[in-house]
Motif scaffolding. Structure first.
Motif: not given
Length: 383
Positions: A121-146
């Motif tokens: 869930r926290g990763f999704g919240e970080a993506v949501l925060f990134a979207l609020s900055l209106k980026p053209a692209r989001i790079v999703l770095a997926l390593g190290g998940s618990a």
């Protein structure tokens, strides 16, 4: 009368990955640079340019910040729900969001593994925060998940509602997968307008003997019984998504990378993300090619040089792109005999294990001291 020889200046690009469990990529680069600079004498000196690297795993945000991105901090739910202060990297166009610093193994309270309870869930919240900055692209770095929740936790933060047979909202985690009765999606217009890139070199599918529960579950504390629960839960998760009208839900199960980060790769693909090589993508993002062109020698490395390195991990990608200039690799340990160095085009390998009888893997202070010694030795060999 002899004309005095002008002092030599050697330009070195220091571009390492992290030494996992010991030092960040930036700390590795700093220690090597300190040693290289100390090797200077009247006959010459070493000019160091530092480029800490990442390949989509932990340290991706830090690497982007070190290359010029701005760090933006935000509070998210950690892997077991505890609030943690996390950060993303943003340069006005591209945002880098990381699993490891939002819901990674290193954030589990007291280091206690929770294979069924951990959430993305926290990763999704970080993506949501990134979207609020209106980026053209989001790079999703997926390593190290618990977690091994198929991205259910991330999707709940991005407007997906998962309810049980009694209509109660489910908190996305591995245990909740089998309890899903209905799925509802609230569209996020920002997602439709943003390019999503998964930077990962994991190619496993979501399910089966090479899938997320079977291959990566044990690293997250999953017992054989837990693995069976997670496998069945993810099968149910996919079936419910297909039942709710997600046309690609079933076919994406077998896609390369769907099993990365406990199935987060699957959920990211469900959102339309494109997967690319983590090592090569970050080398492009951090402008490696331009930086190496102005240098005489490239120094790279990681915690362990081994068969996986040769298979395309970050040091191998660095070496492949460095051209004819000398390439030096530094590692905590090297399992590659000298006869195999040419396979990754390196001219010399230095290993911390050759400088001490102690185990430096969990000792940051010792690792940094040894890297300074190695940097000094490399500097002396260059001048």
């Amino acid at each position: 009368m002899l004309t005095p020889t002008a002092p030599t200046t050697v330009r070195a690009l220091i571009a390492p990955d992290k030494f996992k469990g010991s030092l960040t990529a930036a700390e590795v680069a700093d220690a090597l640079a300190a040693g290289l600079r100390s090797a200077g004498s009247g006959s010459g000196s070493v000019h160091c340019e530092l480029l800490p690297l990442a390949d989509g795993g932990d340290g991706s945000v830090d690497a982007a910040v070190a290359s010029g991105f701005t760090r933006r901090s935000y509070t998210v739910a950690g892997p077991t729900g505890q609030p943690i202060r996390s950060s993303i990297a943003f340069d006005g166009f591209t945002a880098v969001v990381e699993v490891a610093n939002t819901c990674g193994l290193g954030l589990l309270p007291d280091g206690t593994l929770d294979p069924l309870g951990a959430s993305s869930r926290g990763f999704g919240e970080a993506v949501l925060f990134a979207l609020s900055l209106k980026p053209a692209r989001i790079v999703l770095a997926l390593g190290g998940s618990a977690s091994t929740d198929g991205g259910m936790g991330m999707l709940t933060a991005l407007g997906y509602s998962f309810r049980d047979a009694d209509g109660r909202q489910l908190y996305g985690n591995g245990r909740a997968l089998a309890q899903i009765h209905t799925v509802h999606r609230t569209a996020l217009p920002e997602l439709a307008d943003t390019e999503l890139i998964v930077a990962s070199d994991v190619h496993n599918p979501l399910l089966g003997t090479q899938g997320a529960p079977a291959v990566f579950g044990p690293q997250k504390g999953a017992s054989p019984q837990d693995i069976a629960i997670l496998e069945q839960g993810l099968e149910h998760f996919v079936a419910k998504l297909a039942e709710a009208g997600f046309a690609d839900a079933t076919v994406l199960v077998g896609h390369e990378g769907a099993g990365s980060a406990g199935g987060l790769g699957y959920a990211c693909q469900l959102l339309g993300a494109k997967q690319v090589s983590g090592a090569d993508y970050f080398l492009d993002l951090l402008d490696f090619n331009t930086r190496k062109d102005s240098c005489d020698v490239v120094i790279t490395g990681e915690g362990s040089l081994d068969e996986q390195t040769l298979a395309g991990k970050l040091p191998a990608a660095v070496a492949r792109r460095s051209g004819a200039r000398p390439i030096i690799a530094v590692a905590g340990r090297s399992l590659l005999p000298k006869a195999r160095w040419p396979e990754m085009a390196v001219t010399r390998v230095y290993a911390l294990a050759d400088y001490t009888n102690q185990d430096s893997a969990k000792d940051p202070g010792l690792s940094a001291t040894l890297l300074r010694r190695i940097g000094r030795d490399i500097g002396a060999s260059l001048l």
